[in-house]
Scaffold this active site. Structure first.
Site, PDB file in Angstrom:
ATOM      1  N   ASP A 184     -12.240  -1.407  -4.250  1.00 27.65           N
ATOM      2  CA  ASP A 184     -13.364  -0.379  -4.052  1.00 27.65           C
ATOM      3  C   ASP A 184     -14.391  -0.240  -5.511  1.00 27.65           C
ATOM      4  O   ASP A 184     -14.209  -1.088  -6.320  1.00 27.65           O
ATOM      5  CB  ASP A 184     -12.808   0.946  -3.775  1.00 27.65           C
ATOM      6  CG  ASP A 184     -12.270   1.593  -5.006  1.00 27.65           C
ATOM      7  OD1 ASP A 184     -12.130   1.075  -6.050  1.00 27.65           O
ATOM      8  OD2 ASP A 184     -11.506   2.726  -4.907  1.00 27.65           O
ATOM      9  N   SER A 185     -15.529   0.487  -5.225  1.00 30.91           N
ATOM     10  CA  SER A 185     -16.339   0.824  -6.377  1.00 30.91           C
ATOM     11  C   SER A 185     -15.929   1.577  -7.310  1.00 30.91           C
ATOM     12  O   SER A 185     -16.897   1.728  -8.378  1.00 30.91           O
ATOM     13  CB  SER A 185     -17.587   1.149  -5.627  1.00 30.91           C
ATOM     14  OG  SER A 185     -17.551   2.566  -5.166  1.00 30.91           O
ATOM     15  N   GLY A 186     -14.994   2.392  -7.192  1.00 33.20           N
ATOM     16  CA  GLY A 186     -14.807   3.434  -8.010  1.00 33.20           C
ATOM     17  C   GLY A 186     -15.073   4.771  -7.854  1.00 33.20           C
ATOM     18  O   GLY A 186     -14.892   5.684  -8.402  1.00 33.20           O
ATOM     19  N   GLY A 187     -16.262   4.858  -6.770  1.00 30.94           N
ATOM     20  CA  GLY A 187     -17.200   6.056  -6.589  1.00 30.94           C
ATOM     21  C   GLY A 187     -16.286   7.094  -5.892  1.00 30.94           C
ATOM     22  O   GLY A 187     -16.577   8.545  -6.314  1.00 30.94           O
ATOM     23  N   PHE A 188     -15.448   6.999  -4.849  1.00 31.96           N
ATOM     24  CA  PHE A 188     -14.763   7.771  -4.572  1.00 31.96           C
ATOM     25  C   PHE A 188     -13.966   8.727  -5.370  1.00 31.96           C
ATOM     26  O   PHE A 188     -13.605   9.804  -5.213  1.00 31.96           O
ATOM     27  CB  PHE A 188     -13.696   7.139  -3.200  1.00 31.96           C
ATOM     28  CG  PHE A 188     -12.940   8.114  -2.412  1.00 31.96           C
ATOM     29  CD1 PHE A 188     -13.740   9.030  -1.565  1.00 31.96           C
ATOM     30  CD2 PHE A 188     -11.735   8.297  -2.800  1.00 31.96           C
ATOM     31  CE1 PHE A 188     -13.053  10.028  -0.821  1.00 31.96           C
ATOM     32  CE2 PHE A 188     -11.076   9.441  -1.998  1.00 31.96           C
ATOM     33  CZ  PHE A 188     -11.614  10.219  -1.143  1.00 31.96           C
TER      34      PHE A 188
ATOM     35  N   ASP B  60     -21.322   3.740  -3.732  1.00 28.53           N
ATOM     36  CA  ASP B  60     -22.117   4.959  -2.638  1.00 28.53           C
ATOM     37  C   ASP B  60     -21.674   6.425  -2.788  1.00 28.53           C
ATOM     38  O   ASP B  60     -20.752   6.500  -3.856  1.00 28.53           O
ATOM     39  CB  ASP B  60     -21.622   4.282  -1.033  1.00 28.53           C
ATOM     40  CG  ASP B  60     -20.117   4.516  -0.689  1.00 28.53           C
ATOM     41  OD1 ASP B  60     -19.490   4.842  -1.816  1.00 28.53           O
ATOM     42  OD2 ASP B  60     -19.738   4.802   0.274  1.00 28.53           O
TER      43      ASP B  60
ATOM     44  N   GLY C  59     -17.033   7.062   4.485  1.00 30.51           N
ATOM     45  CA  GLY C  59     -17.439   8.542   4.921  1.00 30.51           C
ATOM     46  C   GLY C  59     -16.401   9.082   6.085  1.00 30.51           C
ATOM     47  O   GLY C  59     -16.830  10.105   6.464  1.00 30.51           O
TER      48      GLY C  59
ATOM     49  N   ASP D 104      -7.735  -0.061   5.144  1.00 32.28           N
ATOM     50  CA  ASP D 104      -6.886   0.239   3.933  1.00 32.28           C
ATOM     51  C   ASP D 104      -6.203   1.445   4.107  1.00 32.28           C
ATOM     52  O   ASP D 104      -7.082   2.554   4.695  1.00 32.28           O
ATOM     53  CB  ASP D 104      -7.449  -0.119   2.638  1.00 32.28           C
ATOM     54  CG  ASP D 104      -8.337   1.358   2.278  1.00 32.28           C
ATOM     55  OD1 ASP D 104      -9.221   1.103   2.890  1.00 32.28           O
ATOM     56  OD2 ASP D 104      -8.030   1.967   1.523  1.00 32.28           O
TER      57      ASP D 104
ATOM     58  N   CYS E 195      13.230  -3.545  13.447  1.00 31.33           N
ATOM     59  CA  CYS E 195      12.539  -4.453  12.144  1.00 31.33           C
ATOM     60  C   CYS E 195      13.331  -5.178  11.502  1.00 31.33           C
ATOM     61  O   CYS E 195      14.799  -5.157  11.516  1.00 31.33           O
ATOM     62  CB  CYS E 195      12.160  -3.188  11.119  1.00 31.33           C
ATOM     63  SG  CYS E 195      11.304  -3.708   9.769  1.00 31.33           S
TER      64      CYS E 195
ATOM     65  N   CYS F 180      12.761  -6.287   8.377  1.00 27.01           N
ATOM     66  CA  CYS F 180      12.602  -6.099   6.872  1.00 27.01           C
ATOM     67  C   CYS F 180      13.972  -6.054   5.839  1.00 27.01           C
ATOM     68  O   CYS F 180      14.948  -5.912   6.651  1.00 27.01           O
ATOM     69  CB  CYS F 180      11.706  -5.063   6.315  1.00 27.01           C
ATOM     70  SG  CYS F 180      12.618  -3.302   6.219  1.00 27.01           S
TER      71      CYS F 180
ATOM     72  N   CYS G  30      15.866  -2.887   6.327  1.00 27.79           N
ATOM     73  CA  CYS G  30      16.539  -2.613   7.706  1.00 27.79           C
ATOM     74  C   CYS G  30      17.460  -3.657   7.862  1.00 27.79           C
ATOM     75  O   CYS G  30      18.556  -3.409   8.782  1.00 27.79           O
ATOM     76  CB  CYS G  30      15.627  -2.727   8.812  1.00 27.79           C
ATOM     77  SG  CYS G  30      14.356  -1.383   8.918  1.00 27.79           S
TER      78      CYS G  30
ATOM     79  N   HIS H 119       9.919  -1.196   3.712  1.00 27.03           N
ATOM     80  CA  HIS H 119       9.931  -0.777   5.210  1.00 27.03           C
ATOM     81  C   HIS H 119       8.689  -0.428   6.050  1.00 27.03           C
ATOM     82  O   HIS H 119       8.233  -1.120   6.923  1.00 27.03           O
ATOM     83  CB  HIS H 119      11.023   0.136   5.871  1.00 27.03           C
ATOM     84  CG  HIS H 119      10.814   0.297   7.133  1.00 27.03           C
ATOM     85  ND1 HIS H 119      11.247  -0.308   8.090  1.00 27.03           N
ATOM     86  CD2 HIS H 119      10.302   1.216   7.770  1.00 27.03           C
ATOM     87  CE1 HIS H 119      10.961   0.034   9.218  1.00 27.03           C
ATOM     88  NE2 HIS H 119      10.360   1.115   9.125  1.00 27.03           N
TER      89      HIS H 119
HETATM   90 ZN   LIG Z   1      12.290  -2.317   8.383  1.00 30.27          ZN
END
Ligand SMILES: [Zn+2]
Length: 422
Positions: free
Chosen positions: A93-97, A147, A264, A314, A352, A354, A357, A383
């Site tokens: 990101d730009s760092g602005g937020f 922004d 936004g 994201d 799942c 993973c 799990c 997970h």
């Molecule tokens: Zn899992």
């Protein structure tokens, strides 16, 4: 240098698109979800865990890395990919937020955002040019423009003024980005300074990124470039006002970026408002470029936005919720600390595969969480990331088979109801 960033749509289902986004560090199948690595690490997991979870691209935060350990230090060590041991695509990101989120500790002017560091109170100015330079040094595959984020609720006049300022900042970011690219090495024969990176890298046979100091707009200024294949995305603002969103699209497209994000949103507005802004805005963006909805969201938000034409997402939700003991499963959300799991031998999610799990029971995971063991965060995060990334794979498959609406209904049924254990 020939542009390395590209995007092609392979299949559509209604407004939803399945495509391939090609970056300097590889191809990302879309729609895609980017786990958030705020300070150069996705909290609780290693790069190896991210690969296991199926992450194709991650996000890192410019603000945090700029202040600590510093963009120039990361650049000297070969850029962010090498620094954090991640050889796949990265977006920053730009760092602005983050600067904006400092509240009373920041002042926004036409020049940029002046703020006091959350670390030591030191004063900094983040300008559009500075945000572009810092990201050139960090070397993500995708850099974002600076922004202006606007506190909500805001009047229509305030939204308009902010949207116009964001467009002016976008112009400055693009000018700087192009000046850096023009000064970087190319077939045209520019002659930047090179410095070899010392020491072994984490990737055998990986890219040995040259460290380039390119003269940007000001001949006296050297900008460090660690990823000459970097792309830059513009950001559409305009709050929840359709006309201002359309104006922001016009102004941002006129500048021209590799792709476009919708910013936004996901700032506390009701989900239906967000969906309606996306539904209005996404079709105004070029069909042949990726569309990124910043900071979104729940699994349901994501599939709703995909069905309105969004390709990239994201959110801190899978990782943050994991640390708080809330996990996403094929049966809905689950709060692991609840007493009902104390004796439960089942995995978090029977559907799942993973590591968590495959290996551990709910009873063990509840015990770790209640006992405050670090491992609870690690295993829950492993997970939740897998659940999110598996969901994205299911979304892509559904688009290919023309069954996204079925998947959307199923996720709505699963995630609209209250917690499965409440
Ligand atoms: Zn899992």
């Amino acid at each position: 240098m020939a542009p390395v960033f590209s995007f092609r749509v392979l299949q559509t289902d209604g407004e939803a698109r399945h495509g391939e986004m090609t970056t300097a560090h590889g191809v990302v199948p879309t729609p895609a979800f980017m786990p958030v690595g705020t300070r150069g690490a996705v909290k609780g997991v290693t790069s190896r865990d991210l690969l296991d979870a199926g992450a194709d691209i991650i996000l890192a935060n410019t603000y945090h890395l700029w202040l600590r350990p510093g963009d120039q230090l990361i650049a000297r060590l070969g850029g962010l990919h090498r620094f954090m041991g991640w050889d796949r695509p990265i977006l920053t990101d730009s760092g602005g937020f983050q600067a904006f989120s400092l509240g009373a500790r920041r002042v926004i002017t036409e020049d940029g955002i002046r703020f006091r560091s959350h670390l030591d109170g030191s004063e900094h100015l983040l300008t559009p040019e500075g945000a572009t330079d810092i990201q050139a040094g960090l070397g993500p595959d995708i850099a974002m423009v600076l922004d202006e984020c606007l506190a909500q609720p805001a009047t229509a006049d305030a939204v308009r003024a902010s949207t116009e300022r964001s467009a002016r900042w976008a112009r400055r970011c693009r000018d700087r980005f192009q000046a850096i690219a023009d000064a970087a090495p190319s077939e045209k024969g520019a002659r930047p300074l090179f410095a070899e990176i010392k020491g072994p890298g984490p990737f055998s046979g990986g890219r040995q990124a040259p460290l380039i100091h390119a003269a940007a707009t000001d001949p006296g200024t050297l900008v460090t470039v660690t990823n000459p294949g970097q792309a830059q995305f513009g950001i559409i603002q305009g709050g929840t006002v359709p006309d201002l969103r359309a104006m922001s699209v016009d102004r941002t497209l006129a500048i021209g970026f590799e792709a476009y994000a919708i910013g936004g949103l996901s700032v506390g507005e009701p989900p239906d408002t967000m969906y309606s802004v996306v539904e209005h805005t996404a079709p105004l963006l070029p069909a042949g470029r990726p569309r990124y909805l910043m900071g979104v969201g729940t699994p349901l938000d994501i599939v709703e936005a995909v069905s309105r034409g969004i390709d990239l997402f994201d959110c801190v939700m899978p990782t943050r919720n994991a640390r708080n003991g809330q996990v996403f499963t094929s049966e809905g959300r689950l709060t692991i600390k609840n007493a009902q799991y104390a004796d439960d031998a089942r995995p978090l999610d029977p559907a799942c595969t993973c590591y968590t799990c495959r290996t551990y029971s709910r009873a063990y995971l509840r015990h770790l969480f209640v006992a405050g063991e670090i491992t609870a965060s690690v295993l829950n995060t492993v997970h939740n990331l897998r659940f999110y990334l598996d969901t994205m794979a299911r979304v892509r498959q559904a688009i290919v088979f023309g069954t996204l609406e079925t998947l959307r209904r199923s996720l709505r049924a699963t995630f609209s109801r209250p917690l499965s254990d409440s």
